[in-house]
Structures are given as structure tokens and as C-alpha cells.
Motif scaffolding. Structure first.
Motif, PDB file in Angstrom:
ATOM      1  N   ASP A 166      31.877  35.982   6.577  1.00  0.00           N
ATOM      2  CA  ASP A 166      32.855  35.803   7.464  1.00  0.00           C
ATOM      3  C   ASP A 166      34.100  35.275   7.018  1.00  0.00           C
ATOM      4  O   ASP A 166      34.913  34.905   7.643  1.00  0.00           O
ATOM      5  CB  ASP A 166      32.376  34.678   8.664  1.00  0.00           C
ATOM      6  N   GLY A 167      34.340  35.535   5.630  1.00  0.00           N
ATOM      7  CA  GLY A 167      35.662  35.265   5.232  1.00  0.00           C
ATOM      8  C   GLY A 167      35.550  35.086   3.504  1.00  0.00           C
ATOM      9  O   GLY A 167      34.356  34.885   3.019  1.00  0.00           O
ATOM     10  N   PRO A 168      36.680  35.140   2.868  1.00  0.00           N
ATOM     11  CA  PRO A 168      36.759  34.995   1.547  1.00  0.00           C
ATOM     12  C   PRO A 168      36.644  33.495   1.031  1.00  0.00           C
ATOM     13  O   PRO A 168      37.074  32.502   1.634  1.00  0.00           O
ATOM     14  CB  PRO A 168      38.143  35.551   1.220  1.00  0.00           C
ATOM     15  N   ALA A 198      27.162  37.733   0.911  1.00  0.00           N
ATOM     16  CA  ALA A 198      27.411  38.564   1.960  1.00  0.00           C
ATOM     17  C   ALA A 198      26.068  38.331   2.997  1.00  0.00           C
ATOM     18  O   ALA A 198      26.133  38.464   4.127  1.00  0.00           O
ATOM     19  CB  ALA A 198      27.349  39.978   1.799  1.00  0.00           C
ATOM     20  N   THR A 199      25.204  37.395   2.616  1.00  0.00           N
ATOM     21  CA  THR A 199      24.073  37.122   3.363  1.00  0.00           C
ATOM     22  C   THR A 199      24.254  35.782   4.333  1.00  0.00           C
ATOM     23  O   THR A 199      23.371  35.591   5.223  1.00  0.00           O
ATOM     24  CB  THR A 199      22.758  36.973   2.461  1.00  0.00           C
ATOM     25  N   ASN A 200      25.453  35.213   4.090  1.00  0.00           N
ATOM     26  CA  ASN A 200      25.717  33.928   4.997  1.00  0.00           C
ATOM     27  C   ASN A 200      27.092  33.673   5.031  1.00  0.00           C
ATOM     28  O   ASN A 200      27.877  34.578   4.526  1.00  0.00           O
ATOM     29  CB  ASN A 200      24.821  32.793   4.534  1.00  0.00           C
ATOM     30  N   ASP A 210      31.051  28.839   5.518  1.00  0.00           N
ATOM     31  CA  ASP A 210      30.993  27.386   5.249  1.00  0.00           C
ATOM     32  C   ASP A 210      29.540  27.011   4.578  1.00  0.00           C
ATOM     33  O   ASP A 210      29.523  25.934   4.071  1.00  0.00           O
ATOM     34  CB  ASP A 210      30.929  26.889   6.715  1.00  0.00           C
ATOM     35  N   HIS A 211      28.428  27.957   5.019  1.00  0.00           N
ATOM     36  CA  HIS A 211      27.344  27.695   4.296  1.00  0.00           C
ATOM     37  C   HIS A 211      27.552  27.601   2.735  1.00  0.00           C
ATOM     38  O   HIS A 211      27.017  26.788   2.105  1.00  0.00           O
ATOM     39  CB  HIS A 211      26.327  28.874   4.917  1.00  0.00           C
ATOM     40  N   TRP A 212      28.087  28.835   2.435  1.00  0.00           N
ATOM     41  CA  TRP A 212      28.133  28.871   0.619  1.00  0.00           C
ATOM     42  C   TRP A 212      29.206  27.776   0.177  1.00  0.00           C
ATOM     43  O   TRP A 212      28.911  27.289  -0.932  1.00  0.00           O
ATOM     44  CB  TRP A 212      28.889  30.068   0.312  1.00  0.00           C
ATOM     45  N   LEU A 213      30.217  27.574   0.935  1.00  0.00           N
ATOM     46  CA  LEU A 213      30.994  26.436   0.494  1.00  0.00           C
ATOM     47  C   LEU A 213      30.309  24.846   0.531  1.00  0.00           C
ATOM     48  O   LEU A 213      30.523  24.312  -0.732  1.00  0.00           O
ATOM     49  CB  LEU A 213      32.387  26.232   1.481  1.00  0.00           C
ATOM     50  N   ALA A 245      37.966  27.818   0.283  1.00  0.00           N
ATOM     51  CA  ALA A 245      38.008  28.719   1.388  1.00  0.00           C
ATOM     52  C   ALA A 245      39.345  29.415   1.145  1.00  0.00           C
ATOM     53  O   ALA A 245      40.517  28.709   0.731  1.00  0.00           O
ATOM     54  CB  ALA A 245      38.079  28.562   2.636  1.00  0.00           C
ATOM     55  N   VAL A 246      39.615  30.843   1.182  1.00  0.00           N
ATOM     56  CA  VAL A 246      40.881  31.387   1.115  1.00  0.00           C
ATOM     57  C   VAL A 246      41.636  31.268   2.484  1.00  0.00           C
ATOM     58  O   VAL A 246      40.961  31.938   3.239  1.00  0.00           O
ATOM     59  CB  VAL A 246      40.851  32.901   0.506  1.00  0.00           C
ATOM     60  N   ARG A 247      42.533  30.561   2.563  1.00  0.00           N
ATOM     61  CA  ARG A 247      43.273  30.019   3.914  1.00  0.00           C
ATOM     62  C   ARG A 247      44.543  30.556   4.130  1.00  0.00           C
ATOM     63  O   ARG A 247      45.331  30.932   3.320  1.00  0.00           O
ATOM     64  CB  ARG A 247      43.255  28.554   4.104  1.00  0.00           C
TER      65      ARG A 247
END
Length: 439
Positions: A256-258, A309-311, A314-317, A329-331
Motif C-alpha cells: 500500500d505504499g513506498p 508486496a505481501t504486506n 506499516d507492517h514492514w516498517l 515511509a516515503v511521504r
């Protein structure tokens, strides 16, 4: 109904309290330097043309509720007073010399020769004011073959090679959106001024301080010049969001985001690849060497992107933070303003503005435990403090002020500083800080 608490300023605080700065700067390279001094507690008196003031006042977006002031001007002129004086009049020049006479610091960023034409150059003032610290911010220096050149932030980005380092290799270099050279130059100026303050405490003597956009730009290019000068075959090129020195460093995509990751060493690399379940790559002898990772950059990116790509982001961060892998996060700017990091550091606040309401404020990035920074006060309306400064600093009588007004020294700008709404009242009326108002 009685007006809110009067606009009396809080008791001066900060390590520069008691020091007076006469500010002849405009736009960003210069005003940001005096902003840093003002935040440190100096009494900064901004000198402006009575007709339009600092041209930066007119940069968009114009805020109708604040008398048409532009938001960029509000950002860089906090904690200053505005005095509107026509420097082209002999009376105005005399007034300014009187104001400078007891000042500690003068900062200017006019084109070369302008201050001298008004008898306000360093050599002209230092004879009678040897303790004065006089800072000039220019495009290409105040002497030499390029002293007459006009310069701006994006121009020196181009000339210094800075643009050649930004963007992607298949297209021309790009400038940064933010005015990094203006801000960097102002920081250099402020550092030079503070060094001169320390030296004056030792010797009792002021001095000239100079910096330029171009010299600062050559500093902002970073270590690339030394790479070029140390290796004749070295080419400092563009690498997009990646890095020529480390891999995998760059932007990766969760569902859902970079996310940006800086994988700067072998230990971080191994933690990252164990995190995504690729122990085989984490322990591959070729990939535990930087040269090997650079050679197989594409393969490393594919592996990380496939896992991410699997999650969600926020999960990965959360997992990256736990594994001590530098990532963020790239904001957008709007997202950054609302981020938990911004909130935790108290970076955003709202302060009263004299034309009504409150304005957003980005606090100084410096905190001092024993000598707290100056309490933030909104950027002044044009000429708002002219009468106050003439009376309180120069001791002018009302008759003398009116005589100068009749001679056109102040244009149409001779007002009392407006009464400020209390900070507490402004914050209560601000939807950003009072969710009940936006519901």
C-alpha cells in the motif's frame, strides 16, 4: 469587550538575548540566517521598503485572512520586528545609521554596492562602530570578477554541479524543490556570525563576515568534489533514489505504499535479508561484500520488493524498526506534518497572528536546556514596529516622528504593532489543534 492580552512580548530569553540585529535581508538567503538569530533570542529589527516590503511577502499562497501575507514570508520571518523606512531619503539613511550605532550585528543580502551607495557599507560603518559584526550574503562574493552577478538558488544548483547529481541517468539533472542553497547559505552565515560574536567577547572587536550562494553550493555538493579530484576517471553521476556506494539502498514498495531503505553496510544487509526470509542471500559470500552487492543490485531489489508486496507498509516498517534496519515511509509534505515523528518532536504548533486568527508554525530544530529558545511570535506586518523602535530604541519624540512622516520617510507605513490574541485563545480556535472545531 476588552481586547485580549496586549501584544507585550514575553521576557526575552535565549543565549543571544540582549543582542540587537539590524536586518537588511530579503527572500530566503539572509532572512533564514536572521531567523536563526531571532530564535536564539536576538532582537531582530527587519528594515523594509515602505511600499511593498520584502518581496517575499507576496509569494503564494496569499492568505486573505492575514491581510494577504504570503505563507513563505511567515515561515522565514518569525520573531522579528518590521520597520518601514525609505532608504532613498537622506532622513531615512540618517535614521538607519542611528539605529545601527548601538546594534551588535548587521546582516544584508543586497546586490553588491547597494549598501555602499547608502553610506551603509562595512568600511563606512566600522570606523565609528568597531564592535559591529557586519555580515554580507551575496551570490558570488563581494569582490572579484563575479561580484556584480545576480544569482538565485536554482542557478547555483546548476553551476555547482549539484543538479548533475540529482535525478536519473537517462535524463538531465534536476534541481531540488526546496531552496536548499538559500537555507544552507543562511546556516553558513549564522555560523560565521556566532563565531564573530565569540571572537568579539575575546578581543572587543567586530568584523566583516561573508558567505555566498556559490561557495555554499560547492559545500552542499558534499564529498563528490574530493572523489573527482582524487580519481581522474571518477564520474559523479545521477542514481535516482538509489546510491552509487551501497546496495540495496532506495525505494521499495509494500502493498500500500513506498518505503525508503538505506542499506549502508553488511550487517544491515544481512538483517534485512533475514527479515524477509532470504537467509540464502544473507549468507551468500559474494553478497556479504559491498562490491558483490553493487554488482547484483537488481537481484537484491527484486527480492526485497517481492517480499514487501505481501504486506502493508506499516507492517514492514514495524518489523524493519525492530530489526534495526534504517527505513522510513516515503511521504508527502502533508503526510510528514501529520506523522507521529513530527508530533513526538513537537515540530508543528500554531501561534497568534496580528491580522487575526492563528498561523501554523514549524519550530526551530534546535533545543537548548539551560537557555531556551525565544518564544515564537508571528512574522510582523509591514512596518508594524516602526513607531515602537523609533520611540523605545532611538528615543524619538512624537513630534520628530511626525516630522519624518511628513517628509515621506515611512511612506504610508507608520502604525502601532497590533494587539495580539493570546496564544491560548488562538490555539482553541484552530481546527488543527482543536478537533472539536473540525467535526
Amino acid at each position: 469587550m476588552a481586547q485580549p492580552a496586549a501584544a507585550a512580548r514575553a521576557e526575552p530569553r535565549g543565549p543571544l538575548r540582549g543582542m540587537r540585529v539590524i536586518d537588511f535581508t530579503h527572500f530566503v538567503a539572509g532572512p533564514y540566517a536572521t531567523l536563526l538569530l531571532a530564535d536564539l533570542g536576538a532582537d531582530v529589527i527587519k528594515i523594509e521598503n515602505p511600499r511593498r516590503g520584502d518581496e517575499f511577502r507576496h509569494y503564494p499562497p496569499a492568505m486573505d485572512q492575514l491581510g494577504g501575507e504570503g505563507a513563505p514570508f511567515l515561515w522565514v520571518n518569525r520573531n522579528k520586528k518590521s520597520v518601514a523606512v525609505d532608504m532613498k531619503t537622506p532622513q531615512g539613511q540618517q535614521l538607519l545609521r542611528e539605529l545601527i550605532r548601538d546594534a551588535d550585528i548587521l546582516v544584508e543580502n543586497f546586490s553588491t554596492g547597494v549598501m555602499e551607495r547608502f553610506d551603509l557599507g562595512y568600511e563606512q560603518l566600522a570606523k565609528d562602530h568597531p564592535r559591529l559584526i557586519y555580515c554580507s550574503v551575496s551570490a558570488y562574493g563581494r569582490s572579484g570578477p563575479f561580484a556584480d552577478r545576480v544569482g538565485f538558488d536554482p542557478i547555483v544548483q546548476a553551476e555547482s554541479g549539484f543538479m548533475s547529481l540529482n535525478g536519473y541517468p537517462d535524463r538531465e539533472g534536476v534541481r531540488t524543490g526546496a531552496s536548499v542553497m538559500d537555507i544552507g547559505t543562511s546556516m553558513m552565515a549564522a555560523n560565521g556570525i556566532l563565531a564573530a560574536v565569540i571572537e568579539r567577547q575575546r578581543s572587543g572587536q567586530g568584523q566583516r563576515v561573508e558567505t555566498s550562494l556559490y561557495a555554499s553550493a560547492m559545500t552542499m555538493v558534499g564529498y563528490s568534489p574530493l572523489q573527482v579530484m582524487s580519481d581522474a576517471s571518477w564520474t559523479a553521476g545521477r542514481h535516482g533514489n538509489g546510491s552509487p556506494d551501497t546496495a540495496p539502498t532506495g525505494v521499495f514498495h509494500a502493498s500500500d505504499g513506498p518505503i525508503y531503505i538505506a542499506c549502508t553496510g553488511t550487517e544491515i544487509y544481512q538483517r534485512l535479508f533475514r527479515l524477509i526470509g532470504r537467509e540464502d542471500m544473507a549468507d551468500d559470500p559474494e553478497l556479504t561484500i559491498k562490491a558483490g552487492r553493487l554488482k547484483h543490485r537488481d537481484r537484491l531489489f527484486e527480492a526485497v520488493n517481492a517480499a514487501f508486496a505481501t504486506n502493508t507498509r506499516d507492517h514492514w516498517l514495524a518489523r524493519l524498526r525492530h530489526a534495526r534496519v534504517p527505513a522510513g515511509a516515503v511521504r508527502t509534505v502533508a503526510e510528514a506534518l501529520r506523522s507521529p515523528e513530527t508530533e513526538a518532536l513537537g515540530i508543528v504548533s500554531h501561534i497568534p497572528h496580528p491580522a487575526g486568527g492563528s498561523i501554523a508554525n514549524i519550530r526551530s530544530s534546535v533545543t537548548l536546556e539551560k537557555t531556551p529558545m525565544a518564544e515564537p511570535v508571528a512574522a510582523p506586518l509591514l512596518g508594524a514596529h516602526t513607531r515602537e523602535v523609533l520611540q523605545d530604541v532611538l528615543g524619538y519624540s512624537e513630534e520628530r516622528i511626525q516630522a519624518l512622516k511628513a517628509e515621506g520617510v515611512f511612506g504610508e507605513r507608520l502604525t502601532d504593532a497590533p494587539v495580539l490574541e493570546t496564544r491560548e485563545a488562538a490555539m482553541l480556535r484552530c481546527p488543527f489543534l482543536n478537533p472539536q472545531l473540525s467535526s
